[in-house]
Design a protein around this motif. Structure first.
Motif, PDB file in Angstrom:
ATOM      1  N   VAL A  36      48.756  41.193  43.719  1.00  0.00           N
ATOM      2  CA  VAL A  36      47.317  40.519  43.388  1.00  0.00           C
ATOM      3  C   VAL A  36      47.506  40.133  41.839  1.00  0.00           C
ATOM      4  CG1 VAL A  36      46.428  42.000  44.929  1.00  0.00           C
ATOM      5  CG2 VAL A  36      46.409  42.594  42.725  1.00  0.00           C
ATOM      6  N   ALA A  37      46.541  39.087  41.575  1.00  0.00           N
ATOM      7  CA  ALA A  37      46.261  38.638  40.275  1.00  0.00           C
ATOM      8  C   ALA A  37      45.765  39.669  39.395  1.00  0.00           C
ATOM      9  CB  ALA A  37      45.479  37.428  40.420  1.00  0.00           C
ATOM     10  N   LYS A  38      46.381  39.666  38.167  1.00  0.00           N
ATOM     11  CA  LYS A  38      45.982  40.593  37.131  1.00  0.00           C
ATOM     12  C   LYS A  38      45.896  40.077  35.894  1.00  0.00           C
ATOM     13  CE  LYS A  38      48.772  44.619  39.088  1.00  0.00           C
ATOM     14  NZ  LYS A  38      49.578  45.540  38.961  1.00  0.00           N
ATOM     15  N   PHE A  39      46.319  38.743  35.588  1.00  0.00           N
ATOM     16  CA  PHE A  39      45.975  38.230  34.244  1.00  0.00           C
ATOM     17  C   PHE A  39      45.734  36.964  34.400  1.00  0.00           C
ATOM     18  CE2 PHE A  39      46.802  36.397  30.111  1.00  0.00           C
ATOM     19  CZ  PHE A  39      46.748  37.426  29.276  1.00  0.00           C
ATOM     20  N   LYS A  40      44.540  36.563  34.202  1.00  0.00           N
ATOM     21  CA  LYS A  40      44.005  34.942  34.280  1.00  0.00           C
ATOM     22  C   LYS A  40      42.918  34.922  33.059  1.00  0.00           C
ATOM     23  CE  LYS A  40      46.230  34.687  38.283  1.00  0.00           C
ATOM     24  NZ  LYS A  40      47.479  34.030  38.400  1.00  0.00           N
ATOM     25  N   GLY A  64      31.389  43.675  42.696  1.00  0.00           N
ATOM     26  CA  GLY A  64      30.114  43.251  42.117  1.00  0.00           C
ATOM     27  C   GLY A  64      30.565  42.047  41.186  1.00  0.00           C
ATOM     28  N   ARG A  65      31.809  41.577  40.839  1.00  0.00           N
ATOM     29  CA  ARG A  65      32.178  40.540  39.935  1.00  0.00           C
ATOM     30  C   ARG A  65      32.710  39.311  40.600  1.00  0.00           C
ATOM     31  NH1 ARG A  65      29.864  41.884  35.526  1.00  0.00           N
ATOM     32  NH2 ARG A  65      31.449  41.042  34.054  1.00  0.00           N
ATOM     33  N   PHE A  66      32.614  38.145  40.057  1.00  0.00           N
ATOM     34  CA  PHE A  66      33.287  36.814  40.705  1.00  0.00           C
ATOM     35  C   PHE A  66      34.544  36.906  39.866  1.00  0.00           C
ATOM     36  CE2 PHE A  66      34.271  32.550  40.209  1.00  0.00           C
ATOM     37  CZ  PHE A  66      34.172  32.006  41.456  1.00  0.00           C
ATOM     38  N   VAL A  67      35.741  36.586  40.737  1.00  0.00           N
ATOM     39  CA  VAL A  67      36.828  36.571  40.267  1.00  0.00           C
ATOM     40  C   VAL A  67      37.410  35.024  40.588  1.00  0.00           C
ATOM     41  CG1 VAL A  67      37.385  39.065  40.590  1.00  0.00           C
ATOM     42  CG2 VAL A  67      37.832  37.366  42.404  1.00  0.00           C
ATOM     43  N   PHE A  68      38.564  34.613  40.019  1.00  0.00           N
ATOM     44  CA  PHE A  68      39.221  33.462  40.142  1.00  0.00           C
ATOM     45  C   PHE A  68      40.754  33.769  40.336  1.00  0.00           C
ATOM     46  CE2 PHE A  68      39.367  28.597  38.765  1.00  0.00           C
ATOM     47  CZ  PHE A  68      38.557  28.337  40.066  1.00  0.00           C
ATOM     48  N   PRO A  69      41.114  34.276  41.360  1.00  0.00           N
ATOM     49  CA  PRO A  69      42.413  35.049  41.592  1.00  0.00           C
ATOM     50  C   PRO A  69      43.610  34.054  41.922  1.00  0.00           C
ATOM     51  CG  PRO A  69      41.139  34.779  43.770  1.00  0.00           C
ATOM     52  CD  PRO A  69      40.264  33.922  42.651  1.00  0.00           C
ATOM     53  N   PHE A  70      43.639  32.598  41.437  1.00  0.00           N
ATOM     54  CA  PHE A  70      44.611  31.965  41.936  1.00  0.00           C
ATOM     55  C   PHE A  70      45.879  31.894  41.074  1.00  0.00           C
ATOM     56  CE2 PHE A  70      40.467  29.924  42.778  1.00  0.00           C
ATOM     57  CZ  PHE A  70      40.418  29.682  44.238  1.00  0.00           C
ATOM     58  N   GLU A  71      46.880  31.817  41.746  1.00  0.00           N
ATOM     59  CA  GLU A  71      48.276  31.638  41.353  1.00  0.00           C
ATOM     60  C   GLU A  71      48.233  30.661  39.875  1.00  0.00           C
ATOM     61  OE1 GLU A  71      53.293  30.806  42.171  1.00  0.00           O
ATOM     62  OE2 GLU A  71      51.629  30.809  43.686  1.00  0.00           O
TER      63      GLU A  71
END
Length: 435
Positions: A338-342, A379-386
């Protein structure tokens, strides 16, 4: 403001890079299956897309499933050209619209012959989460400014394809488009209609930068012969480009190889920001160093706030949301990495370095106004794209951020479902005012 982290600087001292709050003020999605028709005077070849996705021609529509990190729900080839792969964004205050650049298509020269190259102009209404495609500008080289053969060499219109250039960044100056390419890498100058005016090769310290896709490179005639050398990794050219006044700031996605190692200071590798003067049409020989938090990271976009401060996207190569992380060996319907650093960093160009002042975390965004079109994560909005490859300043309080959905290969919201194109409007007043 939430917390403080430590970042290495040019002289290996430690400075504070503070995390700032970001609040979601708007969210627009464009379905991954949205498409545009090619121009009427384009070769019939461009009426279908993805014929070479598996490197050899396949004409039958929807004959094979697309597969990136995982198989997605999209089949290739298909009719028309996609609205896809947004690799740069600029807000135009004069028209209150957004110009968005598409990349080369399917990621490589040899699978993107039938992918046209173009720029979209969108009206984005973040109040009602709607969009309107105002115009698509198809790039061409009808005046033969590029000195190498192109896919449509034998045609009058000479539309450009993803086998010719990998367009990843741009700026608008004097009504023209200045575009960063990764195949050369080249700096390309187009007029407002999309016609190529000039091609600039790239030099740093009087040494030309060459990627393995540069058309100048040739194999030796004999197996034991010596081949020409390149000094930039494939797909590590001008991923990002900022501007202020008449100056362009071209940011390489990869380090420059100097024969036995990549450029570094005290053992820490860095990326080059190269300054170009659009009036004299020359490189100024001024560069800045940008240090990644981890050498496995990549940059995504770069835009200036003023003469000295700018915004740079830094991201890992992972995708997917934490609440759908795989547990156990079955990874068919979950994310195993999963995405961890954006992040988006605010930087200050000073003393030959892009120094990090602060950042916002795109995996930790407030949705106080409940505007998200996707499910929240804890409860948070995430932008998890590669690949997150668009950021620009809208006004003194807001920035716009866009993903590159690597169409049709990325599936970051739902495993095995092709990502949509997404635009988010973020309120980040304190972040933009950071010094």
């Amino acid at each position: 403001m939430k917390k403080i982290v430590l970042c290495a600087t040019l002289f290996s001292t430690l400075v504070l890079a503070r995390e700032y709050e970001a609040n979601l003020k708007g969210h627009i999605t464009i379905d991954s299956k949205a498409y545009i028709k090619p121009p009427k005077d384009a070769p019939e070849f461009f009426n279908t897309y993805g014929k070479f996705a598996n490197f050899t021609r396949e004409e039958k529509i929807a004959s094979f499933v697309s597969k990136g990190n995982r198989e997605t729900d999209y089949y290739l080839p298909f009719n028309n050209q996609p609205i896809q792969g947004h690799s740069g964004i600029k807000y135009d205050k004069n028209t209150d619209s957004y110009f968005v650049l598409t990349d080369n298509g399917l990621g490589k020269k040899h699978n993107s012959y039938d992918a046209m190259l173009y720029m979209h102009n969108f009206k984005l209404d973040f109040k009602d989460s709607s969009y309107k495609l105002v115009e698509t500008i198809f790039f061409n080289d009808k005046n033969k400014k590029y000195k190498y053969p192109i896919t449509t060499e034998a045609t009058k219109e000479r539309y450009l394809s993803g086998a010719d250039f990998d367009l990843e960044s741009f700026q608008m100056i004097g009504g023209d488009f200045w575009v960063g390419d990764e195949f050369g890498p080249f700096l390309l100058h187009f007029d407002r209609s999309g016609t190529l005016k000039e091609v600039f090769e790239v030099y740093v310290n009087n040494k030309e930068l060459l990627s393995p896709d540069n058309p100048k490179l040739k194999f030796a005639d004999l197996p034991e012969g010596k081949n020409m050398e390149f000094n930039i990794k494939r797909s590590r050219g001008f991923e990002a480009m900022a501007s202020y006044g008449d100056k362009l700031y071209l940011l390489l996605e990869g380090g420059i190889y100097n024969g036995d190692s990549y450029e570094s200071v005290n053992g820490k590798e860095f990326l080059r920001i190269i300054e170009f003067d659009t009036k004299s049409k020359k490189y100024t020989n001024k560069t800045y160093k940008y240090f990644l938090e981890d050498k496995s990271h990549s940059i995504g976009d770069f835009n200036m706030i003023d003469k000295q401060y700018g915004l740079i996207i830094e991201r890992d190569g992972k995708e997917g949301v934490a609440d759908k992380q795989c547990i156990g060996k079955n990874t068919a319907n979950c994310f195993n990495n999963v995405a961890k650093f954006k992040r988006i960093y605010k930087v200050k160009l000073e003393n030959g370095e892009a120094k990090k002042i602060g950042y916002i975390d795109l995996l930790n965004i407030n949705d106080n106004d409940r505007v998200s079109k996707k499910l929240l994560v804890n409860g948070r909005f995430v932008f998890p794209f590669e690949t997150i490859e668009g950021v620009d300043i809208v006004d003194s309080k807001h920035i716009v951020v866009a993903n590159d959905n690597n169409f049709p290969y990325s599936s970051s919201r739902e495993s095995n479902k092709t990502d949509d194109n997404e635009f988010i409007l973020l309120e980040v007043s304190e972040f933009l005012n950071a010094k």
